[in-house]
Design an enzyme around this catalytic site. Structure first.
Site, PDB file in Angstrom:
ATOM      1  N   GLN A  19      44.856  34.300  40.783  1.00  0.00           N
ATOM      2  CA  GLN A  19      43.606  33.736  40.272  1.00  0.00           C
ATOM      3  C   GLN A  19      43.964  32.615  39.306  1.00  0.00           C
ATOM      4  O   GLN A  19      44.965  32.696  38.585  1.00  0.00           O
ATOM      5  CB  GLN A  19      42.753  34.811  39.581  1.00  0.00           C
ATOM      6  N   SER A  20      43.145  31.574  39.253  1.00  0.00           N
ATOM      7  CA  SER A  20      43.568  30.314  38.639  1.00  0.00           C
ATOM      8  C   SER A  20      43.658  30.365  37.122  1.00  0.00           C
ATOM      9  O   SER A  20      44.534  29.740  36.529  1.00  0.00           O
ATOM     10  CB  SER A  20      42.611  29.183  39.040  1.00  0.00           C
ATOM     11  N   THR A  21      42.762  31.080  36.458  1.00  0.00           N
ATOM     12  CA  THR A  21      42.711  31.038  34.992  1.00  0.00           C
ATOM     13  C   THR A  21      42.699  32.451  34.428  1.00  0.00           C
ATOM     14  O   THR A  21      42.299  33.410  35.113  1.00  0.00           O
ATOM     15  CB  THR A  21      41.457  30.296  34.519  1.00  0.00           C
TER      16      THR A  21
END
Length: 684
Positions: A19-21
């Site tokens: 997941q990106s953040t």
């Protein structure tokens, strides 16, 4: 056709999760469950050995270094992986380089790629084409999302309504896109104190040191289970510098004051944030956006002062902060020959300004060099002449500063004590509200209450110490002395209580820069005043053998002539009556006259040498003429009799030849005592 073969099942499967953040990891729990659920799907299909790689949680897939993805490539390249599972292509990679590298590796060893839409074999042309399109769409999707988010943020920022974080001293109004001052008076006074001390000390480092010395805490923002809240900590330089440079405290809204830079390291994209942007290049700036702690003019003045203090950045146009040392012009002088800033050198008894020129780079000689004493005195005299009308105003400011210095510390301690008493009373109420029989909770609350009471006691003691250190208000006599010094700035400038640091601060207030050139035996100075005016000074350099204690030429000539007329004791008495002083500003004594003669090779007075030269004094000349000394003095003043005098009060020297050539008939001529014929003279 079934693409999963026994060979694929024998190798094992890898589930890649990303997941990106960090915010997505903490809040998007459904996406996390979907990704981890792929492990169960792999087992249902037939894989017995399933490995989950989730090392890249909270990392972007746009090309930066990812430990988990590197581990995946190593495993695929070793031929140990039969399938790579991910919910979509964007989880594996958001850039073409990583995506096609993975496809190449999977195509070489026959590894399948499985997502929620299907199973793909990179060795098949159609699957390879479809996977390539998925990677391109993933990369394009990221660009579109970033562009949309950036434009949305920019539009909101242009309205002055975007607040990613709010600086300490302000808070965001509930359900509104605006900010207001923190209602806590202690927070407001602490921030105001930082700006007040900067106006006084003119250095962020000195403000930091003063706050540390006085043990004054400053507010900062912290986040925890209770949300955003203010905590109090001892000042750090970074925190003070951020307060002084943030335009929010000047009532201005800004967006885009910093940016990010992208560079390639070891074949990977590396993004670094926090790079400052010049004020002219800020995308959004709105003045008078909200209530500020200082004005915008004061903010700009603070930035100029801090820029001038930035010696460590290697800027040649800055003056630098005020340094220790006796010289007054360090940081203000610039070489008029090469344009470099002048340095200061201190030796045991003197100090000099000098320009390195090309010494450091090319091993050349010093460009210029001259003593600091005469230049400092000349510039100080010129500055005092210019600012003399402001002296009385400065005296009143000194009185106010004397009375308000201790008040800043006391006010901060009072506010801290008020808050500590509130915390103590709150802990007391919590202790009394609990059931006494519940000793586990009651004991903890009692311990908390005791800690709060100790803090109150410490602050009360500190407040007493501050009151003990308080200076009494200036008396009427002290006020009169300050006003006297204000009307006589030269006396105040040379007062023993006036420090070199104070003089330097005054000079920097009125002078921007001084350009120095050497022409012959003079130092030519061009003073650049605040406001754009210029003036010139010429300061003579001392010749060989001269120093600060060298006696002026007039006194030297007087002593040389008096040594031929009288002994040393009489010379000392005469010089003191005439107001002459030694080079060190002392009175003359017989030993000092003797030492001066010895240093200059002047012979001692010998009885009878005047007669040998044919010289007479006033009394001797009167005796020769048979008259009184006043008659001889009148002849000298009329110019009838030639004579000379070394200085006022020194004996007259009359040549015997001039006395012999005098017309004696002028001496015996008398005139009536009065024009009244009836007046009689008494005869005894």
């Amino acid at each position: 056709m079934n693409k999963i073969t026994p060979e694929h099942l024998s190798r094992g499967a890898i589930v890649y999760i990303r997941q990106s953040t960090p915010g997505q990891v903490a809040n998007n729990l459904e996406s996390k469950r979907r990704q981890y659920g792929l492990a169960d799907r792999a087992r249902q299909v037939g894989w017995q050995e399933v490995t989950v790689i989730d090392d890249d949680q909270g990392h972007s897939g746009s090309g930066i270094a990812r430990v988990g993805f590197e581990k995946l490539l190593v495993a695929v390249g070793a031929g140990q992986v039969g399938a790579v599972l991910s919910i979509e292509a964007s989880r594996l990679a958001r850039n073409g380089r990583d995506w096609h590298t993975l496809l190449e590796f999977c195509g070489f060893v026959g590894t399948l790629i499985i997502d929620e839409d299907g199973i793909y074999d990179p060795r098949h042309p159609n699957d390879r084409l479809l996977l390539g399109l998925k990677g391109t769409m993933s990369e394009m999707e990221l660009s579109v999302l970033n562009q949309r988010a950036h434009e949305a943020r920019k539009l909101k920022a242009e309205r002055g309504e975007l607040f990613m974080t709010v600086a300490v001293g302000y808070r965001k109004v509930a359900n509104e896109d605006r900010i207001e001052k923190e209602p806590d008076r202690r927070v407001q006074k602490a921030i105001e104190l930082v700006f007040t001390k900067f106006d006084e000390l003119q250095s962020a480092r000195q403000v930091h040191r003063w706050l540390r010395q006085e043990n004054i805490s400053v507010p900062t923002i912290a986040y925890g289970p209770e949300g955003r809240h203010v905590v109090w900590k001892l000042a750090t330089y970074t925190r003070i510098h951020c307060m002084l440079t943030n335009p929010i405290y000047a009532g201005a809204y800004s967006w885009g004051r910093s940016t990010h830079h992208v560079r390639i390291e070891e074949g990977r994209k590396r993004i670094t944030h926090g790079h400052r942007v010049a004020r002219a290049e800020w995308p959004v700036f709105i003045a008078d956006h909200h209530e500020g702690y200082i004005s915008w003019e004061q903010y700009e003045r603070n930035q100029r002062v801090m820029a001038d203090n930035a010696n460590s950045k290697g800027l040649t146009a800055v003056r630098g902060p005020i340094r220790r040392g006796s010289t007054l012009l360090n940081g203000l002088l610039r070489c008029g020959h090469c344009g470099r800033k002048l340095s200061v050198g201190y030796s045991k008894r003197c100090s000099r300004y000098y320009c390195h020129g090309q010494t450091h780079l090319h091993g050349g000689k010093l460009c210029i060099s001259f003593g600091a004493l005469r230049v400092d005195e000349s510039v100080s005299t010129e500055v005092l002449r210019q600012i003399q009308p402001l002296g009385v105003e400065a005296a009143f400011s000194a009185i106010e500063a004397r009375e308000s210095t201790i008040d800043d510390v006391r006010r901060q301690v009072e506010l801290a004590l008020e808050q500590a008493r509130y915390e103590s009373n709150r802990a007391q109420r919590q202790y009394h509200a609990v059931d006494p029989e519940n000793r586990i909770v009651a004991a903890e609350l009692e311990h908390l209450w005791n800690e709060r009471l100790l803090v109150v006691r410490e602050l009360e003691n500190k407040l007493q110490q501050v009151d003990t250190q308080r200076l009494p208000p200036p008396s009427e006599q002290e006020r009169a002395q300050l006003l006297t010094l204000g009307s006589d700035l030269e006396r105040a400038w040379n007062h023993p209580a006036a420090t070199a640091e104070t003089r330097k601060r005054i000079l920097r207030t009125v002078i921007t820069e001084i350009v120095a050139r050497l022409e012959g035996n003079e130092v030519h100075l061009v003073l650049h005043w605040q406001g754009g005016d210029h003036s010139e000074l010429k300061v003579p350099k001392p010749r060989n053998g001269e120093h600060r204690w060298t006696l002026d030429a007039t006194t030297t000539d007087i002593i040389s002539e008096l040594a031929r007329l009288m002994p040393d004791m009489s010379i000392a008495a005469l010089l003191n009556r005439a107001g002459k002083r030694t080079g060190r500003d002392n009175t003359w004594t017989e030993s000092r006259v003797r030492a001066f003669r010895s240093d200059h090779g002047i012979a001692v007075y010998r009885e009878g040498e005047r007669a040998e030269r044919g010289e007479l004094n006033l009394l001797e000349a009167a005796a020769t003429l048979g008259t009184c000394h006043m008659t001889v003095l009148r002849l000298i003043r009329k110019g009838t009799l030639e004579a000379r005098q070394a200085c006022k009060g020194a004996p007259w020297v009359i040549k015997a030849s001039a006395l012999a050539a005098l017309d004696r008939s002028m001496i015996g001529r008398h005139r009536a005592l009065t024009s009244n014929p009836d007046q009689k003279s008494l005869e005894f």
